[in-house]
Design an enzyme around this catalytic site. Structure first.
Site, PDB file in Angstrom:
ATOM      1  N   THR A   1      31.180 113.053 -39.213  1.00 16.14           N
ATOM      2  CA  THR A   1      30.408 112.547 -38.251  1.00 16.14           C
ATOM      3  C   THR A   1      30.994 111.313 -37.592  1.00 16.14           C
ATOM      4  O   THR A   1      31.083 110.992 -36.530  1.00 16.14           O
ATOM      5  CB  THR A   1      29.014 112.198 -38.792  1.00 16.14           C
ATOM      6  OG1 THR A   1      28.414 113.394 -39.166  1.00 16.14           O
ATOM      7  CG2 THR A   1      28.128 111.367 -37.952  1.00 16.14           C
TER       8      THR A   1
ATOM      9  N   GLY B   1      31.071 114.512 -47.104  1.00 18.88           N
ATOM     10  CA  GLY B   1      31.895 115.500 -46.203  1.00 18.88           C
ATOM     11  C   GLY B   1      31.572 115.597 -44.794  1.00 18.88           C
ATOM     12  O   GLY B   1      32.189 115.293 -43.726  1.00 18.88           O
ATOM     13  N   ASP B   2      30.361 115.780 -44.762  1.00 22.61           N
ATOM     14  CA  ASP B   2      29.655 115.725 -43.382  1.00 22.61           C
ATOM     15  C   ASP B   2      29.475 114.254 -42.761  1.00 22.61           C
ATOM     16  O   ASP B   2      29.707 114.221 -41.744  1.00 22.61           O
ATOM     17  CB  ASP B   2      28.109 116.371 -43.514  1.00 22.61           C
ATOM     18  CG  ASP B   2      28.054 117.767 -43.764  1.00 22.61           C
ATOM     19  OD1 ASP B   2      27.981 118.704 -42.822  1.00 22.61           O
ATOM     20  OD2 ASP B   2      28.099 118.077 -44.986  1.00 22.61           O
ATOM     21  N   LEU B   3      29.065 113.515 -43.664  1.00 22.52           N
ATOM     22  CA  LEU B   3      28.925 112.056 -43.092  1.00 22.52           C
ATOM     23  C   LEU B   3      30.285 111.424 -42.583  1.00 22.52           C
ATOM     24  O   LEU B   3      30.215 110.861 -41.357  1.00 22.52           O
ATOM     25  CB  LEU B   3      28.239 111.063 -44.153  1.00 22.52           C
ATOM     26  CG  LEU B   3      27.102 111.597 -44.526  1.00 22.52           C
ATOM     27  CD1 LEU B   3      26.464 110.667 -45.634  1.00 22.52           C
ATOM     28  CD2 LEU B   3      26.012 111.653 -43.450  1.00 22.52           C
TER      29      LEU B   3
ATOM     30  N   ASP C   1      29.666 120.724 -47.359  1.00 20.14           N
ATOM     31  CA  ASP C   1      30.151 119.443 -47.830  1.00 20.14           C
ATOM     32  C   ASP C   1      31.232 119.312 -48.968  1.00 20.14           C
ATOM     33  O   ASP C   1      31.814 118.823 -49.094  1.00 20.14           O
ATOM     34  CB  ASP C   1      28.855 118.399 -48.063  1.00 20.14           C
ATOM     35  CG  ASP C   1      29.310 117.222 -48.540  1.00 20.14           C
ATOM     36  OD1 ASP C   1      29.814 116.146 -47.940  1.00 20.14           O
ATOM     37  OD2 ASP C   1      29.016 116.969 -49.798  1.00 20.14           O
TER      38      ASP C   1
END
Length: 416
Positions: A191, A186-188, A158
Site C-alpha cells: 500500500t 505484505g499488504d500494508l 500477505d
C-alpha cells in the site's frame, strides 16, 4: 476541468480543498492493499470511485467486525479502508460495463487495481488499452509477485509475501519456529510503496501529460523492509535469524518486565546510559570500567552478566506508569500497550488518530485516523464508506455524461 465535449462535474465530484483536490481515482481493487492505497488518496482530497462487480463485490464487505441495526449489517473492516469513496457497481464482463469503465477512464487521473496479473488484459482493459483512451492515466497495479517475472501469475496473499520476501524467517525466537508478523505487513507495505509510486507518477503526468503503469509487488515490498538483512548476507554472508525482542547488536534495546507489565527501554548510547544510571539511583554504574562505554555494553556476555540484571533491578518494583513518568522526556522508555490502551490514550486523541464516522442507525464508527498531518491542506479521514453501487447515477451522469435513460438501461441489463 470541463470543456465543450465534457460534462460539468456533479457537485459531489467537485475538487475538494485537500492536497489532492481535483484528482479523480478509479478504485477497482479488493480487500486491503489496493483499497487502502485508494483510501489514503481519498483522505488527502482525491475523489475516489470504488468500482465493484455487482454480482461479486469486494469480499471485505463480509469481514468482521460489523456495525448492526435492525435493517442493516455493515463491515467495519470494509468501512475503515473504503471511507470517503463513492460507490459504483459495474459488471466488467459485459461490453457495456467495459465501455462505461473506459468512459470513466477518459476523465480519470489514477486507476488502482490488485487483480492477479493478466486479469485486466484478459478483460480487454489492460494498461495499453486504457492509455490510448487517456495517455495521462496513472495505473497502480498491486500484486503478489509483480507484473513481470516467472512468478507473476502465482496466487498470493500477505503471508505469501512474508514467506517469499524473507521476513517470516527473521521473526520470532531462535529456539522456536519462525513467526509471521502479526499484521498483514505484505499488504500494508505494498500500500505505502504503491501510494508513493502513484504520487510520483502523477507528478510526472501533470508535468508532461504522460501517464504510466506503477507496478508494486508485495514480495518486493517485504524485501525492502528487511533493514540490513540483505547487506548482512551479501557483505558478510550472515543469514538473518529470529532474535525475539532483542536487537541484533544494540543493547540495551528491548522489552523488560516491571511490576504490572512490560516496557521497552532503549538507552544504549553513552549519554542515555549515564542519564539512566543517575535517574535510577546507581550513578556509579555509569563509570564502571566494564560497562562504561556503548561498545562494551554491546558485548553479549557482558550485557547478560552486568547490564541486564541492573536494569531488571531498576524496573522490578515500579509500574509502567511510574516508569514512564520517571523517564519523562529524558530517556526512551515506553509501556508495552494493548490496542485498547492505545485507543484510549490521551496522546492518541491529541494526534487525531482515532476518528469517528456517523453511520446513522448503525451508530458511530471509531477507527484509526490519518498519520499524515498537512498544515495547509489537512486530510479528512472521518468519513463513511459507500454502500454497494450507491453512487452509480451521480458518477455516470457527472463524469461519463450518461443520460438518465442510459443509466436506467444499464441497470435493467444488470450492468450496474
Amino acid at each position: 476541468m470541463s470543456g465543450p465535449d465534457q460534462p460539468a462535474p456533479h457537485p459531489l465530484l467537485a475538487a475538494s480543498a485537500g492536497a489532492l483536490g481535483g484528482v479523480l481515482v478509479l478504485d477497482l481493487s479488493r480487500v486491503l492493499a489496493g483499497p487502502y492505497a485508494a483510501q489514503l488518496l481519498a483522505d488527502l482530497g482525491a475523489t475516489v470511485i470504488k468500482i465493484e462487480n455487482p454480482a461479486d463485490p469486494d469480499v471485505a464487505r463480509g469481514f468482521p467486525p460489523y456495525l448492526r441495526s435492525e435493517a442493516e449489517e455493515f463491515s467495519a473492516y470494509y468501512a475503515q479502508y473504503n471511507r470517503g469513496k463513492l460507490g459504483v457497481a459495474l459488471n466488467l464482463a459485459t461490453e457495456d460495463g467495459k465501455q462505461a469503465l473506459k468512459d470513466l477512464v477518459a476523465r480519470a487521473d489514477v486507476l488502482v487495481e490488485n487483480f492477479r496479473p493478466g486479469t485486466m488484459i484478459k478483460l480487454g482493459l489492460g494498461y495499453d488499452v486504457l492509455a490510448k483512451i487517456n495517455p495521462r492515466l496513472v495505473q497502480l497495479s498491486i500484486s503478489g509477485y509483480g507484473q513481470t517475472g516467472s512468478r507473476s501469475r502465482r496466487p498470493a496473499f500477505d503471508s505469501t509475501a512474508q514467506a517469499a520476501g524473507g521476513l517470516w524467517s527473521m521473526n520470532g525466537y531462535q529456539d522456536r519456529e519462525p513467526v509471521r508478523v502479526g499484521v498483514t505487513i505484505g499488504d500494508l507495505s505494498a500500500t505505502l510503496f504503491g501510494v508513493i509510486g502513484t504520487l510520483a507518477a502523477l507528478r510526472h503526468a501533470e508535468r508532461t501529460g504522460q501517464g504510466q503503469l506503477v507496478d508494486v509487488a508485495q514480495v518486493d515490498s517485504i524485501l525492502a523492509l528487511t533493514e540490513t538483512a540483505v547487506v548482512d548476507y551479501t557483505v558478510a554472508g550472515t543469514v538473518a535469524a529470529p532474535a525475539g525482542n532483542e536487537h541484533a547488536w544494540v543493547r540495551p534495546y528491548e522489552l523488560f518486565p516491571c511490576a504490572d507489565g512490560k516496557v521497552f527501554f532503549g538507552a544504549y548510547t553513552d549519554k542515555l546510559w549515564r542519564a539512566s544510571c543517575d535517574l535510577f539511583g546507581t550513578p556509579d554504574a555509569a563509570d564502571d570500567q566494564e560497562i562504561d562505554t556503548m561498545r562494551k555494553r554491546f558485548d553479549a556476555e557482558v550485557y547478560e552478566r552486568r547490564v541486564r540484571p541492573l536494569i531488571m533491578d531498576w524496573f522490578r518494583d515500579r509500574t509502567r506508569a511510574e516508569l514512564e513518568d520517571l523517564a519523562g522526556d529524558l530517556i526512551p522508555l515506553t509501556a508495552i500497550k494493548d490496542v485498547g490502551e492505545v485507543v484510549d490514550d490521551p496522546g492518541t486523541a491529541e494526534r487525531d488518530m482515532i476518528v469517528e464516522a456517523d453511520y446513522g442507525e448503525l451508530g458511530r464508527l471509531r477507527m484509526f485516523g490519518q498519520p499524515i498531518k498537512l498544515s495547509v491542506t489537512p486530510p479528512t479521514p472521518d468519513r463513511i464508506a459507500n454502500r454497494l453501487g450507491e453512487h452509480a447515477d451521480v458518477v455516470l451522469s457527472g463524469i461519463a455524461g450518461y443520460s438518465a435513460d442510459k443509466i436506467a438501461e444499464l441497470r435493467r441489463g444488470g450492468v450496474i
